[in-house]
Write an enzyme that holds these catalytic residues in place. Structure first.
Site, PDB file in Angstrom:
ATOM      1  N   ASP A 224      71.112 109.098   7.415  1.00 10.40           N
ATOM      2  CA  ASP A 224      71.152 107.656   7.666  1.00 10.40           C
ATOM      3  C   ASP A 224      70.119 106.936   6.805  1.00 10.40           C
ATOM      4  OD1 ASP A 224      73.157 107.866   9.588  1.00 10.40           O
ATOM      5  OD2 ASP A 224      71.724 108.347  11.146  1.00 10.40           O
TER       6      ASP A 224
ATOM      7  N   HIS B 164      65.788 115.462  12.616  1.00  9.65           N
ATOM      8  CA  HIS B 164      67.062 115.190  13.270  1.00  9.65           C
ATOM      9  C   HIS B 164      67.178 116.067  14.503  1.00  9.65           C
ATOM     10  CE1 HIS B 164      71.339 114.415  13.849  1.00  9.65           C
ATOM     11  NE2 HIS B 164      71.238 113.457  12.970  1.00  9.65           N
TER      12      HIS B 164
END
Length: 466
Positions: free
Chosen positions: A417, A361
């Protein structure tokens, strides 16, 4: 050979940066300085070209790019245009170190792994509130009273009525068409008849800027429109009958109802899925200035309507380096096929034969705070997860990545996600609709940023209008 040299250079660069950072911290500690210094002050600059000195204000660890316009190589007697043409510009490819707006909506601390919406931590909202309450919090700045929540629910349900032209446009696509062009076409069809869109392009004055009542009505219409279009596309691709919204159902309940995701015995929305989404969507409701949010606000800076802005945001979200990375990750899971093939996949990733999408990320330097909450949901729905062979592959990849030094040393963890997508799959949703549902869950946050931007002056909008 060139690839090896590039990789070696990057490793040395990263190592040098780490050493320098450690040295600076050691120096400040030795002098008795606190670890975190003041966030505001000033920056003194000397332009070595002209020997002129400048003072730039620092506010919240940020400086304004427009303050650099005063720094110019033009002579003191030059006219304004020459000064402007020769002033300093900030070059930041990819916005690696540029803040494009100020916002009071979401706080994200990547170093601590912390998120809050307004004044509430993500953990508090996840455990003690539902999605409609978070919608109200993000957009209007406070949690709703029971009466306000019921009013919001009924307004959203009342606006979930597709125009015949929208249905015709979506049904003109073959059912096996890609999902996102159908959604884009649906939004465009809605915009052709939307009262706010028509007013935006027929008046000489800005229709939304500084007009809270018009903005609030548009927020409701946009949330309802995006939900209705997603349901229409889902039903068309699967040959299902579209069911109108019920004013007594929640926002998520009506989305499931319109999609035909119901309890066959009662005809009501599937409560098991609704209960999961109520918490999962809280985690996705906003994440600051993502690419799709920035795309929405860039379009909004021209003072166009929010449905047109939504087209820009959805198109951005479907890029393979943004939301569509999840679909790529799923294709990898499908290609792997079985748990027994996972070690070979990991070996190929480590050999840099391809990238493992869904891992790592850009913000979080520690664990994504949403990830542990999604894992709680996965544990709660573990029986559904275990039944799906695709998810068995995904979880085995995640298990090995959580132990292998290659991944742990690089802090490469599955992002929230991707974890959330495991739940969509476990609950029976096909891969092609997952990103559409994710976009839908993020839309309140995007609209909260739009509402915030519409309360400002034209000169302070997200993008300077040229």
């Amino acid at each position: 050979m060139l690839d090896i040299l590039v990789q070696t250079f990057r490793r040395w660069k990263k190592l040098l940066y780490s050493y320098l950072t450690s040295a600076i911290l050691f120096y400040h500690k030795a002098l008795g300085h606190t670890a975190i210094g003041p966030s505001s002050g000033s920056l003194s600059i000397t332009d070595n070209r002209t020997r002129r000195k400048y003072t730039i204000p620092i506010v919240n660890n940020a400086i304004r790019a427009t303050d650099f316009l005063q720094i110019t190589s033009a002579g003191m007697g030059a006219d304004f245009v020459d000064h402007y043409e020769n002033s300093i510009r900030i070059l930041d490819k990819g916005f690696l170190n540029t803040a494009c707006t100020e916002s009071a909506i979401t706080l994200i601390d990547g170093k601590r792994g912390y998120i809050q919406y307004r004044d509430y931590s993500i953990e508090d909202l996840f455990h003690h509130h539902d999605y409609e309450e978070v919608i109200h919090l993000l957009i209007w700045g406070k949690l709703p009273t029971p009466e306000q929540k019921n009013t919001l629910r009924r307004k959203l349900a009342a606006a979930m009525k597709p125009y015949p032209n929208v249905i015709n446009v979506i049904q003109s696509f073959p059912p096996d068409s890609l999902t996102f062009p159908m959604i884009l076409a649906g939004i465009a069809a809605y915009a052709s008849l939307d009262e706010g869109t028509r007013a935006t392009h027929s008046q000489s004055q800005p229709y939304y800027l500084g007009k809270d009542e018009a903005v609030d009505a548009a927020v409701i219409r946009t949330l309802a429109t995006l939900a209705t279009i997603t349901a229409l596309v889902y039903c068309h691709k699967r040959g299902r009958k579209f069911t109108p919204a019920n004013p007594d159902e929640s926002y998520i309940g009506n989305i499931l109802l319109m999609m035909g995701v119901i309890d066959e015995g009662t005809g009501q929305p599937n409560r098991k899925i609704e209960h999961c989404f109520e918490r999962l969507w809280i985690l996705n409701a906003d994440h600051g200035m993502t690419n799709s949010t920035a795309a929405f606000l860039s379009a909004a800076s021209t003072l166009t309507d929010p449905l047109s802005c939504s087209i820009a945001a959805v198109a951005s979200a479907y890029g393979p380096l943004h939301g569509a990375a999840v679909e790529i990750a799923y294709r990898v899971f499908e290609n792997v096929g079985t748990v027994e093939n996972v070690p070979k996949l990991i070996a190929d990733v480590k050999a840099k034969k391809f990238r493992l999408f869904g891992y790592g990320h850009r913000i979080y330097k520690v664990v994504d705070p949403r990830g542990k909450l999604v894992r709680q949901l996965i544990d709660e729905y573990r029986e559904d997860v275990r039944k799906n062979p695709l998810l068995q592959v995904a979880l085995e990849i995640d298990r090995i990545a959580g132990e292998d030094h290659y991944f742990t040393s690089r802090n490469l963890k599955a992002n929230a996600d991707l974890y959330g997508c495991f739940l969509y799959t476990a609950l029976g949703f096909e891969t092609d609709i997952i990103l559409a549902l994710s976009c839908l869950s993020r839309s309140p946050g995007v609209l909260a940023h739009w509402r915030e931007s519409m309360s400002r002056s034209i000169s302070s909008l997200h993008i300077v209008i040229c």
